[in-house]
Every structure is written in structure tokens, then in C-alpha cells.
Design an enzyme around this catalytic site. Structure first.
Site, PDB file in Angstrom:
ATOM      1  N   HIS A  85       0.849  -1.187   0.000  1.00  0.00           N
ATOM      2  CA  HIS A  85       0.000   0.000   0.000  1.00  0.00           C
ATOM      3  C   HIS A  85       0.888   1.243   0.000  1.00  0.00           C
ATOM      4  O   HIS A  85       2.062   1.178   0.359  1.00  0.00           O
ATOM      5  CB  HIS A  85      -0.927   0.022   1.225  1.00  0.00           C
ATOM      6  CG  HIS A  85      -2.220   0.741   0.970  1.00  0.00           C
ATOM      7  ND1 HIS A  85      -3.344   0.100   0.507  1.00  0.00           N
ATOM      8  CD2 HIS A  85      -2.548   2.033   1.093  1.00  0.00           C
ATOM      9  CE1 HIS A  85      -4.314   0.978   0.347  1.00  0.00           C
ATOM     10  NE2 HIS A  85      -3.862   2.184   0.705  1.00  0.00           N
ATOM     11  N   ASP A 165     -14.851   1.766   4.802  1.00  0.00           N
ATOM     12  CA  ASP A 165     -13.823   2.645   4.222  1.00  0.00           C
ATOM     13  C   ASP A 165     -14.338   3.303   2.956  1.00  0.00           C
ATOM     14  O   ASP A 165     -14.031   4.464   2.684  1.00  0.00           O
ATOM     15  CB  ASP A 165     -12.530   1.874   3.926  1.00  0.00           C
ATOM     16  CG  ASP A 165     -11.452   2.822   3.384  1.00  0.00           C
ATOM     17  OD1 ASP A 165     -11.120   3.786   4.098  1.00  0.00           O
ATOM     18  OD2 ASP A 165     -10.980   2.640   2.258  1.00  0.00           O
ATOM     19  N   ARG A 172     -14.022  11.938   3.133  1.00  0.00           N
ATOM     20  CA  ARG A 172     -12.730  12.591   3.436  1.00  0.00           C
ATOM     21  C   ARG A 172     -12.154  13.267   2.201  1.00  0.00           C
ATOM     22  O   ARG A 172     -11.551  14.337   2.285  1.00  0.00           O
ATOM     23  CB  ARG A 172     -11.726  11.542   3.948  1.00  0.00           C
ATOM     24  CG  ARG A 172     -12.013  11.038   5.343  1.00  0.00           C
ATOM     25  CD  ARG A 172     -11.146   9.835   5.664  1.00  0.00           C
ATOM     26  NE  ARG A 172      -9.736  10.127   5.619  1.00  0.00           N
ATOM     27  CZ  ARG A 172      -8.809   9.301   5.109  1.00  0.00           C
ATOM     28  NH1 ARG A 172      -9.148   8.150   4.564  1.00  0.00           N
ATOM     29  NH2 ARG A 172      -7.547   9.639   5.131  1.00  0.00           N
ATOM     30  N   SER A 187      -8.154   3.809   7.466  1.00  0.00           N
ATOM     31  CA  SER A 187      -8.484   3.540   6.066  1.00  0.00           C
ATOM     32  C   SER A 187      -7.580   2.449   5.489  1.00  0.00           C
ATOM     33  O   SER A 187      -8.042   1.477   4.886  1.00  0.00           O
ATOM     34  CB  SER A 187      -8.332   4.847   5.274  1.00  0.00           C
ATOM     35  OG  SER A 187      -8.423   4.613   3.903  1.00  0.00           O
ATOM     36  N   LYS A 191      -8.447  -1.998   5.113  1.00  0.00           N
ATOM     37  CA  LYS A 191      -8.380  -2.683   3.815  1.00  0.00           C
ATOM     38  C   LYS A 191      -7.313  -3.778   3.835  1.00  0.00           C
ATOM     39  O   LYS A 191      -7.534  -4.873   3.321  1.00  0.00           O
ATOM     40  CB  LYS A 191      -8.066  -1.675   2.695  1.00  0.00           C
ATOM     41  CG  LYS A 191      -9.202  -0.683   2.441  1.00  0.00           C
ATOM     42  CD  LYS A 191      -9.031   0.058   1.137  1.00  0.00           C
ATOM     43  CE  LYS A 191      -7.956   1.116   1.144  1.00  0.00           C
ATOM     44  NZ  LYS A 191      -8.284   2.377   1.821  1.00  0.00           N
TER      45      LYS A 191
HETATM   46  N1  URA Z   1      -4.616   5.326   1.031  1.00  0.00           N
HETATM   47  C1  URA Z   1      -5.763   4.883   1.595  1.00  0.00           C
HETATM   48  O1  URA Z   1      -6.272   3.817   1.237  1.00  0.00           O
HETATM   49  N2  URA Z   1      -6.331   5.635   2.540  1.00  0.00           N
HETATM   50  C2  URA Z   1      -5.815   6.793   2.967  1.00  0.00           C
HETATM   51  O2  URA Z   1      -6.383   7.411   3.843  1.00  0.00           O
HETATM   52  C3  URA Z   1      -4.613   7.251   2.378  1.00  0.00           C
HETATM   53  C4  URA Z   1      -4.033   6.488   1.399  1.00  0.00           C
END
Ligand code: URA
Length: 444
Positions: A85, A165, A172, A187, A191
Site C-alpha cells: 500500500h 472505508d 474525506r 483507512s 483494507k
Molecule cells: N490510502 C488509503 O487507502 N487511505 C488513505 O487514507 C490514504 C491512502
């Protein structure tokens, strides 16, 4: 407790209990909490922060708004399941599109739950949505089948996987509540945990093109996410990155997919993109136990990039999720193209000395490539390409970049904004330093 009571307590600086956080997040899932209440809650968290136990509770409640993938009956060796990520950066999210197929080509299984564009940074899901037929919110069965077929697959939150999310993220995006350690932790970790991996590598950016302004803020975010991962029993590696300069040469949805395919097939490879891609992939290979050290893992990744297997895995992922089977061979044939594409000249001759990268990201939003309302459809064809890097010469024969706009008037506005965001100097400054500036590893 009523949602407004929980919002009020956070507004007034209270530390919420795990039960209060779970209650609020459950209400998001059932529809008892409105978009306005999500906006008020996220602003209260943005302003007052959350303690570590609150961040853990938020991440787990968001994960539990859906299901967690169970890989035990899939035939995949579970220790090979490693996720990637990015905490967000201008031009940075495409690294996921490179790392997932490259890691898969090296034997890792990479199930990846990613996100849409968020405020001034792009998102993998918007990029993949520009590929006709590619399903970014498939059933969990289709997702698992795609991971098995291609070794890795990138999708967004679905009604089954981290659905809270999906709703919080969209709010957001348009309420100036992104740059919060607590909200980014919730967030990302919701995930990552919903995809059921055995380890994760996350790049945590700082600088003008990232949500975290300083390296200290990025370190706090990295520590926060690694604590949640360790609490869930998972090893993690956080790579702190310097995002004061554009990552690669393009931003936008279709435009970054083209950059991705060009990189995988060897048509064009930006040096900082290559450094980040190979290092993140190498960390994933080591976490999966497929190499004993980073150097061996890096040379495996470099060879899988060179021999075309990473490009082949990308093609397999696209086909497994419903896209064209010859996408890698003919990306421009399938991707949407903007109506007005022209190079932008800098104000005068010289060298790129610095840039306000966030401002360049906001230019993409203004072009229609980002959202101003939750759930708004965006233009997947607009973007910026061929962006010159710090230290590069610009002048009459060397444009600063190429803007892909819907029409000439939007192009003019974007060109003025990009010119104002880039500093030009008579003397050549050094090229940007290393993109990776630190590493934090934590095991449970
Ligand atoms: N990536 C995400 O999935 N969420 C965030 O808040 C920032 C980057």
C-alpha cells in the site's frame, strides 16, 4: 449512543471507547449514520486526533464492517500472501500497479485492496477504472480467482470488503480531512486486514506531494500502522519516502496506466519509480520467505521485470478482472484520450529547481480528474504527462510537461497553475536525493 453524541465527545477532545467507535462505524454500514455525520466525525478526528487504542479500534471496526478473506481453502500457500500500500502521494499510487504484478512474477501472492483518488493524490482504482471492462469491485470469489490466476489483483473496497472505508473515504476526499494519522491508519489498515494477508509493505510519504508534511509526521503514521499490523499478528515493513518531487512522469487515470505499461514493457523507466518499485517488491519477496536477503530479492525482481514476466502478470490481472486480454499490447487502443493535449512551456529557460507538488495534484482535480463531491464521476482521460524532474533543463525545445485537458480553456488554466507551481533557476540544482529515506520493520 446517538451518532451526534459520539461526534460531540470527539469534538470536545474526549478519548472514545472501542465500543463507541464500533457503534459509529456500524452505523455507517447500516445507513444510520449520514454523510454529514461522517464529515463532522472525520473533522473532529482530524482536529483532535486519536490515541493508539482508538486508532486500533477504528481500524478493526472498519475491517469488521465487512468480511475478512479466508484463503485456507484456496490452495494458495498462505505464507506467500503479502500486501502493498501507499499512504498517498502525487504520482505515487501507480507504484502499486507496478509492484503487484512484479511481486506475483517472483512467486508472491498479492491480494490488494486499494483506494480512489483522495484530495490532491490520485488512486489506483480510478486508474484501473479507465480500463474498459476491469471490475474494481468484484465479488470476493472473483477477487480470489483473479489472485490465483494472476498471482495478484488490485481492487477497491466492495460491499463485502471494508465497506465502511468506501463511505468514509469518499467523504474525506472532499472535506479537507485527509491529512490525519488516525484516519489514514484506519483507512489503510482496514483494507489491508480485510484482504487477509500474512504480511505487508507500506510506503509512507512525506513532503509537498504527500499527506504528511514532515518526515516526523510520516514516522508517526508508519509507527501507527505497524502497531495495528503487529496487534493483528502480522509483520510489516514501512518505507519512508521523500515525495517533495513528482513520482515518475505522469498523473491522471489513463495517463498513469500508460506510464505503468511503458514501465513494465521497458518502453520508458523513470529512475525513482524503478528504485521504489524494486525495493518494495524485494521487501515483499523477503516477507514471503522467497529470498533470505534484500539484495537477492532485488535481483530476482529486476530479472522478472527484464524478462517481461511482470508485464505478462499485469495482463493476466486485467483479463482476470474483466478487461481486454491484449491490453498490455495495445493500451492506447483501449484507454480514453482527452480532447485537448498540448505541451506546456516554462516561463523562460533554465532548470527545474523545485516544485509545489501538492499544487500540481490539485491541478488534476481542477481538470476534472479528481472529485469535488463524494461519488462524483471523474474524467479518466485528463492528466499531466512528460513532467520534467528537479534538475532537468526546460526551455523552448524542452517543455515542462504535457497537459491532457478536456478543452483549450481548461488547458490554459491548468498550464498557468502548473507554471506557477514550479521554480525555474539559471543554475542546475542537484537531482532529487534517494526516494526511500528510512525503513521501519515490526514483527508481532
Ligand atoms: N490510502 C488509503 O487507502 N487511505 C488513505 O487514507 C490514504 C491512502
Amino acid at each position: 449512543m446517538l451518532p451526534q453524541e459520539i461526534i460531540r465527545r470527539k469534538r470536545d477532545g474526549a478519548v472514545l471507547s472501542a465500543a463507541e467507535i464500533a457503534d459509529f462505524v456500524r452505523g455507517i454500514g447500516t445507513g444510520e449514520v449520514s454523510e454529514g455525520q461522517i464529515g463532522a466525525f472525520t473533522m473532529a478526528v482530524y482536529l483532535n486526533g486519536m490515541t493508539t487504542p482508538e486508532r486500533v479500534a477504528l481500524s478493526l471496526a472498519m475491517r469488521d464492517s465487512g468480511t475478512v478473506i479466508d484463503w485456507s481453502a484456496t490452495g494458495i500457500d498462505e505464507k506467500l500472501l503479502i500486501e502493498k500500500h501507499s499512504s498517498g502521494g502525487v504520482g505515487d499510487e501507480k507504484i502499486t500497479l507496478l509492484v503487484v504484478p512484479l511481486a506475483a512474477a517472483c512467486g508472491v501472492f498479492a491480494p490488494n485492496l486499494s483506494g480512489w483518488g483522495l484530495d490532491y493524490c490520485g488512486g489506483e482504482i480510478d486508474m484501473l477504472d479507465s480500463i474498459p471492462g476491469y471490475d474494481t469491485a468484484p465479488s470476493s470469489e472473483t477477487f480470489v480467482a483473479a489472485v490465483k490466476a494472476a498471482g495478484g489483483a488490485i481492487i477497491g473496497p466492495t460491499p463485502d470488503l471494508a465497506p465502511a472505508d468506501r463511505k468514509i473515504f469518499k467523504v474525506r476526499d472532499v472535506t479537507a480531512t485527509v491529512e490525519s494519522v488516525a484516519l489514514i491508519t484506519g483507512s489503510i489498515m482496514s483494507k489491508k486486514l480485510a484482504a487477509g494477508p500474512r504480511g505487508m509493505v507500506i510506503t509512507v510519504g512525506s513532503g509537498s506531494g504527500a499527506y504528511m508534511a514532515t518526515v516526523d509526521d510520516a514516522r508517526e503514521l508508519a509507527e501507527s500502522m505497524s502497531e495495528v499490523a503487529a496487534g493483528a499478528g502480522l509483520p510489516s515493513v514501512m518505507l519512508l519516502t521523500d515525495l517533495n518531487a513528482f513520482v515518475g512522469t505522469a498523473i491522471g487515470a489513463a495517463t498513469e496506466v500508460i506510464e505503468t505499461v511503458d514501465f513494465l514493457t521497458g518502453r520508458h523507466r523513470d529512475a525513482r519509480v524503478a528504485e521504489l518499485t524494486l525495493t518494495v517488491t524485494a521487501e515483499m519477496i523477503v516477507l514471503a520467505g522467497l529470498a533470505s536477503d534484500i539484495e537477492a530479492a532485488r535481483s530476482l525482481a529486476a530479472s522478472r521485470l527484464e524478462d517481461g514476466s511482470a508485464a505478462a502478470h499485469f495482463g493476466r490481472m486485467v483479463a482476470a478482472l474483466g478487461g481486454p486480454s491484449d491490453f498490455v499490447e495495445r493500451p492506447a487502443h483501449y484507454l480514453p484520450a482527452a480532447g485537448f493535449i498540448r505541451p506546456v512551456l516554462a516561463d523562460g529557460e533554465g532548470f527545474v529547481a523545485g516544485m509545489n507538488t501538492k499544487e500540481i495534484g490539485l491541478t488534476l482535480v481542477a481538470l476534472g480528474g479528481g472529485r469535488k463531491l463524494p461519488e462524483e464521476a471523474i474524467d479518466l482521460s485528463v492528466g499531466v504527462t512528460d513532467f520534467r524532474q528537479i534538475g532537468d533543463a526546460v526551455g523552448a525545445d524542452h517543455p515542462l510537461c504535457v497537459i491532457h485537458a478536456r478543452d483549450e480553456a481548461e488547458w490554459e488554466r491548468a498550464a498557468a497553475r502548473v507554471r506557477a507551481a514550479v521554480q525555474i533557476s539559471d543554475t542546475q540544482p542537484p537531482a532529487p536525493g534517494p526516494i526511500i529515506i528510512d525503513r521501519i520493520e515490526r514483527r508481532p
